[in-house]
Motif scaffolding. Structure first.
Motif, PDB file in Angstrom:
ATOM      1  N   THR A 216       0.839  -1.195   0.000  1.00  0.00           N
ATOM      2  CA  THR A 216       0.000   0.000   0.000  1.00  0.00           C
ATOM      3  C   THR A 216       0.875   1.246   0.000  1.00  0.00           C
ATOM      4  OG1 THR A 216      -0.166   0.455   2.391  1.00  0.00           O
ATOM      5  CG2 THR A 216      -1.601  -1.285   1.509  1.00  0.00           C
ATOM      6  N   VAL A 217       0.238   2.388  -0.211  1.00  0.00           N
ATOM      7  CA  VAL A 217       0.940   3.667  -0.123  1.00  0.00           C
ATOM      8  C   VAL A 217       1.615   3.824   1.236  1.00  0.00           C
ATOM      9  CG1 VAL A 217       0.514   6.157   0.135  1.00  0.00           C
ATOM     10  CG2 VAL A 217      -0.378   4.948  -1.855  1.00  0.00           C
ATOM     11  N   GLY A 218       0.963   3.330   2.275  1.00  0.00           N
ATOM     12  CA  GLY A 218       1.492   3.484   3.614  1.00  0.00           C
ATOM     13  C   GLY A 218       2.780   2.742   3.886  1.00  0.00           C
ATOM     14  N   HIS A 219       3.214   1.899   2.946  1.00  0.00           N
ATOM     15  CA  HIS A 219       4.428   1.103   3.143  1.00  0.00           C
ATOM     16  C   HIS A 219       5.661   1.688   2.451  1.00  0.00           C
ATOM     17  CE1 HIS A 219       1.361  -1.890   4.284  1.00  0.00           C
ATOM     18  NE2 HIS A 219       2.321  -2.433   5.004  1.00  0.00           N
ATOM     19  N   ILE A 220       5.574   2.920   1.939  1.00  0.00           N
ATOM     20  CA  ILE A 220       6.715   3.477   1.204  1.00  0.00           C
ATOM     21  C   ILE A 220       7.924   3.688   2.106  1.00  0.00           C
ATOM     22  CG2 ILE A 220       7.551   5.495  -0.061  1.00  0.00           C
ATOM     23  CD1 ILE A 220       4.738   5.743  -1.273  1.00  0.00           C
ATOM     24  N   SER A 221       7.717   4.243   3.291  1.00  0.00           N
ATOM     25  CA  SER A 221       8.835   4.462   4.205  1.00  0.00           C
ATOM     26  C   SER A 221       9.517   3.132   4.510  1.00  0.00           C
ATOM     27  CB  SER A 221       8.333   5.114   5.495  1.00  0.00           C
ATOM     28  OG  SER A 221       9.413   5.379   6.366  1.00  0.00           O
ATOM     29  N   LEU A 222      10.833   3.099   4.463  1.00  0.00           N
ATOM     30  CA  LEU A 222      11.562   1.838   4.508  1.00  0.00           C
ATOM     31  C   LEU A 222      11.265   0.966   5.728  1.00  0.00           C
ATOM     32  CD1 LEU A 222      15.077   2.776   3.073  1.00  0.00           C
ATOM     33  CD2 LEU A 222      13.120   1.767   1.897  1.00  0.00           C
ATOM     34  N   PRO A 223      11.174   1.508   6.943  1.00  0.00           N
ATOM     35  CA  PRO A 223      10.921   0.614   8.091  1.00  0.00           C
ATOM     36  C   PRO A 223       9.511   0.038   8.134  1.00  0.00           C
ATOM     37  CG  PRO A 223      11.931   2.701   8.790  1.00  0.00           C
ATOM     38  CD  PRO A 223      11.475   2.887   7.381  1.00  0.00           C
ATOM     39  N   PHE A 224       8.630   0.499   7.260  1.00  0.00           N
ATOM     40  CA  PHE A 224       7.249   0.031   7.269  1.00  0.00           C
ATOM     41  C   PHE A 224       7.189  -1.291   6.505  1.00  0.00           C
ATOM     42  CE2 PHE A 224       4.692   3.993   8.415  1.00  0.00           C
ATOM     43  CZ  PHE A 224       5.777   4.607   9.030  1.00  0.00           C
ATOM     44  N   VAL A 225       7.499  -2.362   7.213  1.00  0.00           N
ATOM     45  CA  VAL A 225       7.600  -3.703   6.641  1.00  0.00           C
ATOM     46  C   VAL A 225       6.557  -4.596   7.311  1.00  0.00           C
ATOM     47  CG1 VAL A 225       9.081  -5.733   6.382  1.00  0.00           C
ATOM     48  CG2 VAL A 225      10.045  -3.432   6.091  1.00  0.00           C
TER      49      VAL A 225
END
Length: 285
Positions: A216-225
């Motif tokens: 999703t868009v919300g997973h762009i930031s690298l730590p958002f795994v």
């Protein structure tokens, strides 16, 4: 070539599981949860029409599982595989190739259906060749305990038994060129072993079908795994490299699991790669 993004079903997943160690106070801003901590998830697949071939990338969950199974995933909306195909003038028998990014149930469940008297299973696309790769296939049929609930025998083994299964080769590097299917493939190993990300040249642009590398868009930031990933540090590295490439080359990223955002671009910022624009595919192409 013509591309048709199709939504074959919506469901919900636990927001904490979808964002791993990231606190809810942060991910809830982009992926708001309901009272049960569940967030909206799509099964967005992609049809590629080129010449006499109709290629379907992923198939969603399908419909053959039990009511108890589906009760865990809170399906919502009216989308279906048959309805999505029909909206573009197609049916299952028109599909010549089914390309599977990986074999988790929400990506390949629609490959297999009950036979007419529900005594066994059969492939749902009788005229299609099904594409995986040997490394991932072996990983899926000999599952580790973490992923066992995602690799369902009834979704996988009937494909092999049908004689319709083929594998594309695994490259030495990240990207396989000239797959014979009309697109390149980026291989990623963090979510599951040898997940495949199609990279399609279309109308002077590159469309990347992001599968679970960027759900999703919300997973762009690298730590958002995602908590589902078997090797989260590998995901972080693979996502870093891919998103930098996408920002450099202005790739268009088609999001399989974002129920509210279909297509995005990203850009370089002082904080790293971030969202640039959001598009509806049909408005852009």
């Amino acid at each position: 070539m013509k591309l048709y993004p199709i939504n074959v079903g919506n469901f919900k997943l636990d927001g904490g599981a979808m964002f791993g160690v990231v606190p809810k106070a942060i991910w809830n801003k982009t992926n708001p949860a309901d009272a049960n901590n569940l967030i909206d998830i799509a099964s967005r697949c992609l049809l590629i029409e080129e010449g006499n071939r109709l290629i379907l990338i992923d198939t969603g969950m399908g419909t053959k599982q039990s009511d108890k199974f589906f009760s865990y995933y809170y399906r919502w909306g009216t989308h279906s595989l048959d309805g999505a195909l029909a909206s573009h003038g197609f049916c299952r028998d028109d599909v010549t190739d089914v390309f599977l990014t990986h074999l988790h149930f929400d990506h390949c469940g629609g490959c297999v259906q009950w036979n007419s008297d529900k005594t066994g299973y059969e492939i749902a696309f009788k005229n299609a060749t099904f594409w995986s790769n040997e490394d991932h296939w072996d990983w899926a049929i000999n599952p580790n305990k973490r992923e066992r609930a995602s690799f369902l025998t009834e979704n996988i083994m009937p494909i092999e038994a049908s004689g319709h299964l083929k594998h594309i080769p695994v490259p030495d590097g990240d990207i396989l060129r000239n797959t014979g299917l009309g697109f390149d493939v980026f291989f990623a190993n963090g979510h599951t072993d040898k997940q495949m990300i199609p990279m399609i040249s279309y109308k002077g642009k590159t469309i990347c079908f992001m599968a679970d590398l960027l759900p999703t868009v919300g997973h762009i930031s690298l730590p958002f795994v995602m908590g589902y990933d078997t090797r989260p540090l590998l995901t972080l590295d693979e996502k870093d490299r891919f998103l930098k490439l996408a920002a450099d080359q202005n790739y268009y990223l088609l999001l399989e699991h974002d129920a509210h955002n279909e297509l995005i671009t990203v850009k370089h910022t002082e904080k790293g790669v971030r969202l640039n624009d959001i598009y509806a595919f049909n408005n852009l192409f």
